[in-house]
Design a protein around this motif. Structure first.
Motif, mmCIF file in Angstrom:
data_model
loop_
_atom_site.group_PDB
_atom_site.id
_atom_site.type_symbol
_atom_site.label_atom_id
_atom_site.label_comp_id
_atom_site.label_asym_id
_atom_site.label_seq_id
_atom_site.Cartn_x
_atom_site.Cartn_y
_atom_site.Cartn_z
ATOM 1 N N GLU A 15 -10.383 19.574 21.994
ATOM 2 C CA GLU A 15 -10.073 18.597 23.038
ATOM 3 C C GLU A 15 -10.869 17.308 22.809
ATOM 4 O OE1 GLU A 15 -10.931 19.868 27.027
ATOM 5 O OE2 GLU A 15 -9.985 18.094 27.903
ATOM 6 N N TYR A 147 -4.279 18.446 29.066
ATOM 7 C CA TYR A 147 -4.726 17.174 28.497
ATOM 8 C C TYR A 147 -3.840 16.058 29.067
ATOM 9 C CZ TYR A 147 -6.811 14.046 25.139
ATOM 10 O OH TYR A 147 -7.508 13.011 24.575
ATOM 11 N N ALA B 208 -14.031 16.163 29.698
ATOM 12 C CA ALA B 208 -13.707 17.421 29.016
ATOM 13 C C ALA B 208 -14.861 18.415 29.142
ATOM 14 C CB ALA B 208 -13.383 17.155 27.547
#
Lengths: 316, 390
Positions: A15, A147, B208
């Protein structure tokens, strides 16, 4: 448990890689224009960030008025290309023969001019812009890791632009002139090519790319006066790493800088926590991660003083 | 004969002011150093607008004395702020300095101002050092000590039963103060504590990591453009549906809300001031501010306004004789003015003792705005007051 942890870490790493690529792509759009202008006209243009800002403002305003993000982006491209060409004809043209210091001074003046102009036209408050509904969500391209679709869209646009630029530079007449202009300026002029016109077009192209970058950044970032100055510094790092004047260098440099910056921010504080007090690790990590890209630049310059790629010496 | 009315008007104005001005025909000079350009400009502009509005409402005369405000942009740069301060003290010979937004700038400027014997009124920055060990009798803070609004949010999160939190702030003095303040009152577990670059635009990497840590709530302090960037990106990552955001008012001021829109709906944040507070001084202020600038005043605007009204009360108390620093200082400390936030007084370290509220981001007309929903602290004193010896 151990396996699960490893999987989580791998997913996070992937990611973060996407995040790095996305940041790199945005930087590439900025750097491509700047490196062309610097490489071909030997012009140090600090006002490149102003065109980024204009792109974001025009895109936000037109999108709000028309309800279509696509129309917003196209208007931003047009507005930036036009402002770029006007700037070139009115101001830059007088600077080619001057020293870099004069160019810095003049283009810094243009930054101040644009900041004030934007403040007068739009006011000091930041503007509002959301991604279009189609892209305003998340996608699970990695398991368990939603995402943002919009960031994937940016990666795609950036790569398409990179391919388009490659085609333009290697396979078209304008591209040939650009390559020739970068290495043998006087000769190109002597062969009867209208150099003034070529410079205006190149400058407009660079401005358009900056505008695209700004327009795409709008939905993710604060659209406000001075937003271009932040990204400008990183852009200079990119073209120094990639090699001044080389579009391929700009792409590689931008992706490197994007990845290194993202990895440093994401994993350095985490890694330091393994063998330091958490509070200290966070402090040191925050300071050190900011240096990541500059360390990268120093290392590249140590081994390749003129950057990773050279601009069109022979064939590249 | 067109000029006659003008001349008559001038005479009238002159004779009006003559009575008050006799003892002090010298104007009071106020130097305002604030951030008017770049990423943090909206904060400085609000402070300046609030301050200027007060001066205008007093017809250009704070405390009945002609007031000259010299406003200069520091562009959020430490070097600029220091240079401007030196020029204002040595060349312009100002009586009072004010206006700085950012704590790193305040840390660089304030000690040299107080050392030169000038009064400094902070309209925003309240770094812990200046409230504690490095406090000074010439330094007053009319906003808050940096930790205060974060402390309120820490208490609020605990009261809401939040067990685990992930916290972020920029890497500068106020960022450290923010997370320290939050942790002082938050009783749950902190899963991650992250310091980002001041002025950072992209938070994808941090978001994230944050998602991977799976906290129950996120507390963040990111003023100005940084907050806009973060809230937009947090929302786009789909996290606002699962993990609520908590923050101080700085992360959700009126300017930020205008730029992030409905992405911030339902978020709770802490502030000492909101434009809907119910008191006479605030009603007059909000009405005048809207009429003048066509927007709602933020907490920053209220701080600028209160700074000017505080000076107004103190200059009036010493009858314009601000060069009598001891008397002037005592008059400021007395804080005999109606703050737009309601309760206000200075504590032993010249920092506010005040109430702190929690507010919710709600729909308001076309956009979104803050609505006060409760009070977290009454007469809250900062944690560093006991370290201040003056």
């Amino acid at each position: 448990m151990q396996g699960h942890y490893l999987l989580m870490t791998t997913l996070l790493f992937l990611e973060q890689t996407l995040n790095g690529l996305q940041q790199g792509v945005m930087l590439f759009l900025m750097a491509a224009g700047l490196t062309l202008v610097f490489g071909i006209m030997h012009l140090l243009n600090l006002a490149h960030g102003s065109l980024y800002m204009v792109g974001a403002y025009v895109c936000a305003t037109v999108t709000q008025a028309s309800g279509s993000f696509l129309i917003g982006v196209i208007s931003a491209l047009g507005a930036c290309a036009a402002s770029g060409m006007v700037i070139e004809i009115l101001a830059m043209r007088r600077l080619y023969a001057r020293e870099h210091l004069d160019q810095v001074l003049a283009t810094f003046g243009i930054i101040l001019f644009f900041n004030e102009l934007v403040k007068i036209l739009w006011g000091p408050q930041a503007l509002f812009l959301n991604p279009p509904a189609l892209l305003n969500g998340t996608m699970e391209i990695l398991p368990d890791t939603p995402y943002p679709t919009y960031r994937l869209f940016i990666i795609a646009v950036g790569l398409i632009v990179a391919l388009g630029l490659r085609h333009l530079i290697l396979n078209t007449r304008v591209g040939m002139l650009i390559r020739a202009g970068a290495t043998h300026r006087e000769m190109v002029g002597a062969l009867g090519v209208n150099i003034d016109w070529l410079y205006t077009v190149v400058f407009g192209l660079g401005a358009m790319l900056a505008g695209l970058s700004g327009a795409l950044a709008g939905p993710m970032l604060a659209i406000q006066v001075g937003m271009g100055e932040n990204i400008l510094i990183l852009t200079f790092v990119v073209i120094i790493v990639g090699g001044v004047g080389s579009v391929r260098g700009a792409l590689v440099g931008a992706l490197l800088v994007g990845l290194v910056d993202t990895y440093a921010r994401a994993f350095l504080p985490m890694g330091l926590r393994e063998f330091m007090e958490p509070a200290n690790a966070d402090n040191v990590g925050a300071a050190a991660s900011g240096m990541g890209i500059y360390i990268l630049m120093a290392i590249v310059l140590l081994f390749k003083p003129s950057g990773l790629f050279q601009a069109y010496k022979g064939q590249s | 004969m067109k000029f006659l009315p003008k001349v008559l008007g001038l005479c009238a104005a002159a004779s009006l002011t003559l009575g008050m001005a006799q003892a002090n025909d010298k104007p009071v000079k106020i130097g305002m150093i604030t951030t008017l350009s770049g990423g943090g400009a909206s904060l400085g502009i609000d402070i300046r607008d609030g301050f200027d509005l007060a001066v205008k409402m007093k017809n250009g005369m704070l405390g009945g004395v002609k007031t000259e405000v010299i406003t200069t942009d520091d562009a959020r740069k430490v070097g600029n702020a220091k240079q401007i301060a030196t020029r204002m003290i040595k060349q312009d010979n100002v009586d009072v300095l004010t206006g700085i937004v950012w704590s790193n700038l305040a840390m660089a400027v304030v000690p040299s101002v107080t050392k030169a014997g000038k009064i400094y009124i902070s309209t925003n920055a309240g770094p812990s050092a200046l409230a504690g060990k490095a406090c000074n009798e010439n330094y007053f803070n009319v906003a808050w000590q940096n930790d205060n609004l974060h402390e309120a949010m820490g208490k609020y999160a605990t009261d809401q039963g939040v067990k685990t939190a992930y916290i972020l702030a920029p890497n500068y003095p106020a960022g450290k103060d923010a997370l320290t303040g939050f942790k002082r009152f938050f009783k749950g577990e902190v899963l991650g504590e992250v310091y980002t670059k001041l002025g950072q635009v992209d938070y994808a990497a941090e978001i994230a990591n944050l998602r991977a840590a799976k906290p129950e709530a996120v507390f963040f302090f990111l003023p100005g453009g940084m907050g806009i960037n973060f809230v937009k990106q947090y929302n786009q990552a789909g996290l606002s549906k699962t993990t609520p955001l908590y923050g101080p008012a700085f992360s959700f001021d009126e300017g930020i809300l205008k730029a992030v829109g409905e992405a911030a709906l339902g978020v709770h944040n802490a502030s000492q001031y909101t434009w809907d507070l119910d008191n006479a001084a605030n009603k007059a202020f909000v009405e005048a501010f809207r009429a003048e600038y066509k927007r709602n005043p933020s907490l920053y605007a209220s701080q600028g306004f209160d700074a000017a009204m505080l000076l107004d009360s103190a200059i009036a108390a010493v009858k314009g004789n601000v060069s009598d620093t001891d008397a002037f200082r005592a008059a400021i400390k007395a804080a005999k003015f109606d703050s737009v936030r309601g309760n206000f007084k200075f504590g032993s370290n010249n920092h506010p003792v005040q109430d702190i509220y929690v507010r919710e981001v709600v729909k308001a007309g076309e956009g979104v705005s803050n609505k006060t929903v409760g009070k977290v602290f009454t007469d809250h004193v900062d944690a560093y007051a006991s370290q201040c010896k003056m």
